[in-house]
Write an enzyme that holds these catalytic residues in place. Structure first.
Site, short mmCIF file in Angstrom:
data_model
loop_
_atom_site.label_atom_id
_atom_site.label_comp_id
_atom_site.label_asym_id
_atom_site.label_seq_id
_atom_site.Cartn_x
_atom_site.Cartn_y
_atom_site.Cartn_z
CE LYS A 10 -4.02 -2.12 2.27
NZ LYS A 10 -5.09 -1.90 3.28
CE1 TYR A 50 -9.48 -2.77 0.08
CE2 TYR A 50 -8.60 -0.87 -1.08
CZ TYR A 50 -8.41 -1.99 -0.28
OH TYR A 50 -7.15 -2.31 0.16
CG ASN A 113 -3.72 -2.19 6.78
OD1 ASN A 113 -3.61 -1.78 5.62
ND2 ASN A 113 -4.63 -3.06 7.15
CG HIS A 116 -5.67 -6.18 0.03
ND1 HIS A 116 -6.84 -6.27 0.74
CD2 HIS A 116 -5.81 -7.01 -1.03
CE1 HIS A 116 -7.66 -7.12 0.10
NE2 HIS A 116 -7.04 -7.58 -0.97
CD GLU A 127 -8.99 -9.21 -3.49
OE1 GLU A 127 -9.83 -8.83 -2.65
OE2 GLU A 127 -7.86 -9.62 -3.17
P1 CMP Z 1 -7.63 -4.37 3.48
O1 CMP Z 1 -7.24 -5.78 3.71
O2 CMP Z 1 -6.98 -3.66 2.37
O3 CMP Z 1 -9.21 -4.33 3.25
C1 CMP Z 1 -10.01 -3.24 3.63
C2 CMP Z 1 -9.23 -2.18 4.31
O4 CMP Z 1 -10.00 -1.22 5.00
C3 CMP Z 1 -8.38 -2.81 5.40
O5 CMP Z 1 -7.34 -3.54 4.81
C4 CMP Z 1 -7.99 -1.60 6.21
O6 CMP Z 1 -6.78 -1.03 5.79
C5 CMP Z 1 -9.14 -0.66 5.95
N1 CMP Z 1 -9.86 -0.42 7.18
C6 CMP Z 1 -10.45 -1.34 7.95
N2 CMP Z 1 -11.01 -0.77 9.02
C7 CMP Z 1 -10.73 0.55 8.91
C8 CMP Z 1 -11.03 1.67 9.72
N3 CMP Z 1 -11.72 1.54 10.85
N4 CMP Z 1 -10.60 2.88 9.30
C9 CMP Z 1 -9.90 3.00 8.14
N5 CMP Z 1 -9.59 1.95 7.33
C10 CMP Z 1 -10.01 0.76 7.74
#
Ligand code: CMP
Length: 139
Positions: A10, A50, A113, A116, A127
């Protein structure tokens, strides 16, 4: 069984020059990178990816973030690749991620984070197909 899973490095991670460090974690876990490219998504393209989270309160912020900087999209192959990748990534929330995982070491927050990974074979197939053609998967 041998599986393929879809992975994204990311914006928070590409920005901090962590592409190689994260790829090394996948390889060390026995996952083979069979496709890889650096791209910069538009917000609309992130929105399609998403779509399942459309109704969530963080959807707009998520799409804004995922289109803020380049990302690296990859296909990882190996024995139980989906579960193995999720293990290497650690919990979505870095505060809950186990020691040694990518999110424990590198993630900044639940949103930023670092990685993904697909959560199931069906989503992995969808995906992968969104980002790669068959010719780009080189096992
Ligand atoms: P990902 O696996 O990319 O799939 C959905 C993403 O939404 C997840 O990782 C997080 O990075 C993001 N996400 C989940 N919960 C929150 C939150 N409370 N606030 C912001 N982003 C979120």
């Amino acid at each position: 069984a041998i599986q393929r899973t879809f992975s994204i490095i990311k914006p928070d991670a590409t920005k901090r020059n962590l592409t190689g460090a994260i790829a090394a974690k996948f390889e060390a876990a026995g996952l083979r990178i069979v496709a890889s490219k650096r791209i910069h998504l538009t917000k609309a393209q992130a929105g399609v990816f998403y779509e399942v989270h459309k109704e969530r309160p963080f959807y707009d912020e998520l799409c804004e973030f995922m289109s803020s900087e380049p990302i690296v999209v990859q296909v990882l192959e190996g024995e139980d690749a989906i579960a193995k990748n999720r293990e290497v990534m650690g919990a979505t929330n870095p505060a809950e991620a186990a020691d040694g995982t990518i999110r424990k070491e590198y993630a900044l927050s639940i949103g930023e984070n670092s990685v993904h990974g697909s959560d199931a074979p069906e989503t992995a197939a969808v995906e992968i197909a969104y980002f790669f053609s068959g010719l780009e998967l080189v096992g």
